[in-house]
Design an enzyme around this catalytic site. Sequence first.
Site, mmCIF file in Angstrom:
data_model
loop_
_atom_site.group_PDB
_atom_site.id
_atom_site.type_symbol
_atom_site.label_atom_id
_atom_site.label_comp_id
_atom_site.label_asym_id
_atom_site.label_seq_id
_atom_site.Cartn_x
_atom_site.Cartn_y
_atom_site.Cartn_z
ATOM 1 N N ASP A 168 -2.384 -7.301 -5.876
ATOM 2 C CA ASP A 168 -2.738 -6.124 -5.087
ATOM 3 C C ASP A 168 -3.137 -4.978 -6.004
ATOM 4 O O ASP A 168 -2.530 -4.771 -7.058
ATOM 5 C CB ASP A 168 -1.508 -5.713 -4.274
ATOM 6 C CG ASP A 168 -1.879 -5.062 -2.964
ATOM 7 O OD1 ASP A 168 -3.069 -4.793 -2.759
ATOM 8 O OD2 ASP A 168 -0.962 -4.826 -2.160
ATOM 9 N N CYS A 225 0.804 -1.231 0.000
ATOM 10 C CA CYS A 225 0.000 0.000 0.000
ATOM 11 C C CYS A 225 0.836 1.280 0.000
ATOM 12 O O CYS A 225 0.581 2.181 -0.814
ATOM 13 C CB CYS A 225 -0.947 0.004 1.199
ATOM 14 S SG CYS A 225 -1.704 -1.573 1.591
ATOM 15 N N HIS A 250 -4.954 -0.733 -5.852
ATOM 16 C CA HIS A 250 -5.503 0.382 -5.091
ATOM 17 C C HIS A 250 -6.159 1.361 -6.039
ATOM 18 O O HIS A 250 -5.668 1.611 -7.137
ATOM 19 C CB HIS A 250 -4.407 1.067 -4.269
ATOM 20 C CG HIS A 250 -3.825 0.190 -3.214
ATOM 21 N ND1 HIS A 250 -2.725 -0.597 -3.429
ATOM 22 C CD2 HIS A 250 -4.221 -0.063 -1.939
ATOM 23 C CE1 HIS A 250 -2.449 -1.290 -2.325
ATOM 24 N NE2 HIS A 250 -3.346 -0.978 -1.410
#
Length: 712
Positions: free
Chosen positions: A458, A409, A460
């Site tokens: 992943d 992140c 975002h």
Amino acid sequence: MDGDGLPGQDVLFGNEEERRLNLDDERISNDQRAKGQNARHTLPPDLGAAPMATLSAPLLRSLLPIRSSPRRFPAGAFPHRFPPLNSLFSSRPSHTVVRSSSTASPSAPEAAEATGEAAQSEAVEEEARVVLPTNESSENLLRIRHTCAHVMAMAVQKLFPNSKVTIGPWIENGFYYDFDMEPLTDKDLKKIKKEMDRIIRKNLPLVREEVTREEAQKRIEALNEPYKLEILERIKEEPITIYHIGEEWWDLCAGPHVETTGKIQRKAVELESVAGAYWKGDENNQMLQRIYGTAWESEDQLKAYIHFKEEAKRRDHRRLGQDLDLFSIEEDAGGGLVFWHPKGAIIRHVLEDSWKQIHLQRGYDLLYTPHVAKADLWKISGHIDFYKENMYNQMDVEDEPYQLRPMNCPYHILVYKRKLHSYRDLPIRVAELGTVYRYELSGALHGLFRVRGFTQDDAHIFCLEDQIKDEIRGVLDLTEEILGQFGFRRYEVNLSTRPEKSVGSDDIWEKATIALKDALDDKGWGYTVDEGGGAFYGPKIDLKIEDALGRKWQCSTVQVDFNLPERFDITYVNSNTEKKRPIMIHRAVLGSLERFFGILIENYAGDFPLWLAPTQARILPVTNNELQYCNEVASELKSRGIRAEVCHGERLPKLIRNAETQKVPLMAVVGPKEVEARTLTIRSRHSGEMGTMPIDDFVSKVQSAIADKSSL
């Protein structure tokens, strides 16, 4: 993003409270145990030995028939879709099962479900079936299991008078009890089971007694049970309740129990294994002996459960990974570090290519970011404060501390922060197959399911408040498309809302939660609301997939975050040229490549569909005289995108058996006639003999099946 997609874990920091034993009511859930609270093996007895795999909804039927006489099933005669047993998380509400209506190729689920030996399931006759209840669906079963834990503890202390008791809860498929005593053997388990049988036959009453705290302490001290004193200190309610088994044994307990030991069916109880477990899950505490047992309402239920375990064992990804040469954990390099062998690496390559293609089509930008960063980055993110015990020690680089990354992140935030963004730029979607490193106790490591280094799928999303719903809906559509490729079409969906302790205003929490609900409603997916179960930084949606055995695995998660944008002070410029804070959405579909690969191995029993199979076609010469032609065919197939190899040096029947053992989808047999006619005689692992055909026809069929993700 939490690469393992662990239920109950916040995506940024994890939920440490879930690692602790709930000693007040003597219960502990498998997700807590699977998170590595004990330093040695503390997983339940093999049910696929799968941390984070749950079993599906209650009171569904076992596919194993009851027979009047024993019958041995031939290899592969087990039905592909095995019985759902129960939901693993007994402390949570039952979940809504959703069947996907994906527009992906309709042949994808058939490709997943018609795999290998499981395709013979039609041979299994429809007969009377055993209903396997759960702790949630049958209070009687829960009482039986809890009482069995007490009966076992009583038996242990009769046989081993110096043993000290600790806790003994019921769990998903049975019970366990922890003892401070010398290590136990399989022979000891048999003795304990015989003693349990004697106690059950005595039909002793279970009697509840209420006592004062002082009286309870006095009795415990008289028995010299130090662990029970610690438990007593943790019990806040009064009066203290004690359960007696006849007049021979008692324990601190809140219940419930059956009325007498005779209510337990002796032949429906089995002791399964012994494992090491640290007291309170702390490796600095005493190592205890944990005995696992299973208990059911009838002998037939136990038999069905045992059959299920056998099938799960047959599919164990650790064994299949070795047999099929897919991966290994090399202890010389260190535990929990995965080595992808050539065949496994090919499958990973196919997974990654498909993942990247879909993400690019869906408007994501791909990233590659470093594996280490300055320790200051993890201070800003809060990981050093809240997640330090799961991070590796820092390294010194030119007198400055650096840290292996446990999450991706902060890296994605730095990429966003590199320049000023307008509201017109949003949403911004970035995705990465990023490798992260998490410290795990050696006893918590488990094949591909729990490792120390793994690659997350992943992503975002940085968006405006009024874009949350559409972005969440887009994530749900993408999730359905990706999982549908593998035949996963049944989900459990959980929406977790604001917990008592949280960051962010009431208004933004309400908007985000409504957006998640609206996205799920638009998708037409039923879901269960877990009130107060969200992360402290935002609400979330978790999704579990159902495999061929009916087990549930948490893989996908989408989480709204109000915390990191604040910590990193990221902004965008709105239409009034004011700086505003964007909403950040964390998102994973597969969870981690390693864990998802383990799930696939067990789902397919190693019998991968054609499009995923590391070797799609094996060319088998009848004699070495056909070897040159076989090599020419292999080169032609490879040049046209088909993974092919030539095997020779054995008699043809042996070559065919080897290909079957290695679960190769297609075999091309070549003899003198095939060489002369420039043809191939094709044998399919699933369809049998396909006849003789020209090379171009075979290539066309294979390419079409790969594109459709179907089988031949």
